[in-house]
Motif scaffolding. Structure first.
Motif, PDB file in Angstrom:
ATOM      1  N   GLU A 170       0.807  -1.224   0.000  1.00  0.00           N
ATOM      2  CA  GLU A 170       0.000   0.000   0.000  1.00  0.00           C
ATOM      3  C   GLU A 170       0.844   1.280   0.000  1.00  0.00           C
ATOM      4  O   GLU A 170       0.552   2.212  -0.715  1.00  0.00           O
ATOM      5  N   LYS A 171       1.894   1.323   0.817  1.00  0.00           N
ATOM      6  CA  LYS A 171       2.629   2.582   0.957  1.00  0.00           C
ATOM      7  C   LYS A 171       3.981   2.574   0.262  1.00  0.00           C
ATOM      8  O   LYS A 171       4.782   3.479   0.453  1.00  0.00           O
ATOM      9  N   ASP A 172       4.236   1.548  -0.549  1.00  0.00           N
ATOM     10  CA  ASP A 172       5.493   1.498  -1.290  1.00  0.00           C
ATOM     11  C   ASP A 172       5.530   2.597  -2.339  1.00  0.00           C
ATOM     12  O   ASP A 172       4.493   3.081  -2.787  1.00  0.00           O
ATOM     13  N   ARG A 173       6.762   2.934  -2.741  1.00  0.00           N
ATOM     14  CA  ARG A 173       6.920   3.895  -3.815  1.00  0.00           C
ATOM     15  C   ARG A 173       7.979   3.364  -4.763  1.00  0.00           C
ATOM     16  O   ARG A 173       8.990   2.826  -4.324  1.00  0.00           O
ATOM     17  N   LEU A 174       7.725   3.503  -6.053  1.00  0.00           N
ATOM     18  CA  LEU A 174       8.705   3.090  -7.052  1.00  0.00           C
ATOM     19  C   LEU A 174       9.314   4.343  -7.655  1.00  0.00           C
ATOM     20  O   LEU A 174       8.601   5.311  -7.920  1.00  0.00           O
TER      21      LEU A 174
END
Ligand SMILES: [Zn+2]
Length: 372
Positions: free
Chosen positions: A321-325
């Motif tokens: 949910e809170k990952d960022r690429l």
């Protein structure tokens, strides 16, 4: 700055436990402010227009008198006025609100928690104290904004079970004379409205609509400039679908460098076929998969409590949910907190010759989804 409606409605102020708007509470807060911050500390009041009608006749009269004595603003919704004035003048805000749905417009809230004061009543005496502004993730802000939007435009509350049933299904209008039924014969592409009796009705003819099957939940992705954090594109991926993300015209994908969006200059570091996103059906929540397609400048996964890590070519990971690429150091990609979309909102952005057209790709159920 005093959030007058918030104060008047607070049952944590005397008479405690009474859920009714009372102007007396503003005077209690005003006195506490002067006791704690000095008799000459200025005070500005902002109230919702609706408060005038909510107060008793006696309080309405007192409010009119108060207007002569202090700076009192009225606004359709007080919060944005309150926050802009507080920002410009560098003032404290007296309110128990977390202002979650306004965090995007007023990013300074999270960085200045000491400027937000709430209240506590002890032995009949009111004390002001930090209200405890907490940082909220971009997803929580999206969800709050979406909830507000649905309430305002559709009168749908995603926490209400009856409304949830509307948001969880497809609907069809079968009225022969209805224009919406004519253009959308299979199913409505917008949400039905709830009429006064709580029945789902067509937004066109206002007649009752037929409930069809449950709708699958798409997830939407937010693309931003990695340097400034400015969001410049959003796109949904439906359950069971996958698409490529890259630069230039893609048969099955999203063009991050389309001339129709305000892409950062270094988007040209993103590979033509950079990565693939998929939203796969599972027995629980859909799995959001990311697969680096052998991009030249790489994809970095940023995850809470772990060091940023570059994905290997061909490596598939489940996006949390809170990952960022971060793509090629130029562009960031994350999940939006939005969960409810009408079919209209579900359509992929039309990015003209570059990337428009055939943008959807069905991911077979038996596709290889191995990986972490
Ligand atoms: Zn209709």
């Amino acid at each position: 700055m005093v959030d007058v409606s918030n104060v008047c409605w607070s049952d944590a102020l005397p008479p405690t436990g009474r859920h009714f708007p009372l102007l007396e509470r503003v005077f209690l807060v005003r006195d506490a402010w002067h006791r704690q911050y000095g008799q000459r500390a200025p005070l500005t009041l902002v109230a919702d227009n609706s408060l005038r009608r909510q107060l008793s006749a006696e309080d309405q009269e007192r409010l009119r008198r108060l207007e002569q004595e202090v700076e009192l603003h009225f606004a359709k919704t007080a919060d944005p006025t309150l926050l802009s004035l507080a920002e410009r003048r560098g003032l404290h805000v007296i309110s128990r609100d977390q202002f979650t749905d306004l965090r995007r417009d007023f990013p300074w809230i999270a960085s200045a928690p000491a400027r937000f004061l709430g209240w506590r009543t002890e032995a009949g005496t009111v004390r002001l104290e930090p209200s405890g502004i907490r940082p909220v993730s971009a997803q929580v802000v999206s969800r709050a904004l979406e909830g507000k939007d649905l309430k305002f435009h559709q009168r749908l509350d995603h926490r209400n079970p009856v409304h949830k049933r509307i948001l969880g299904h497809h609907w069809r209008c079968e009225d022969a004379g209805c224009l919406k039924a004519l253009i959308w014969p299979d199913r409505l592409h917008d949400w039905p409205l709830l009429d006064a009796r709580g029945v789902a009705v067509c937004t066109g003819c206002k007649g009752a609509v037929r409930r069809l099957g449950p709708r699958t939940r798409p997830r939407s992705f937010v693309v931003a400039d990695a340097r400034t954090g400015d969001e410049y594109l959003r796109f949904p991926v439906g359950e069971g679908d996958a698409l490529e993300v890259g630069r230039g015209e893609l048969r099955y994908g999203i063009n991050l460098a389309s001339t129709e969006v305000d892409a950062p200059a270094d988007v040209n570091l993103v590979s033509r076929r950079h990565l693939m996103l998929s939203v796969e059906r599972t027995s629980g929540n859909p799995r959001v998969g990311v697969l680096d397609l052998g991009s030249v400048n790489g994809t970095v996964l940023e995850r809470a409590n772990s060091a940023p890590r570059r994905l290997d070519a061909g490596e598939s990971v489940t996006l949390r949910e809170k990952d960022r690429l971060v793509l090629a150091g130029a562009v960031t990609l994350r999940l939006s907190g939005q969960q409810h979309f009408s079919d209209e909102q579900q359509q992929l952005p039309r990015l003209g010759a570059a990337g428009g057209g055939r943008t959807r790709m069905f991911l077979p159920e038996d596709a290889d989804t191995s990986g972490v």
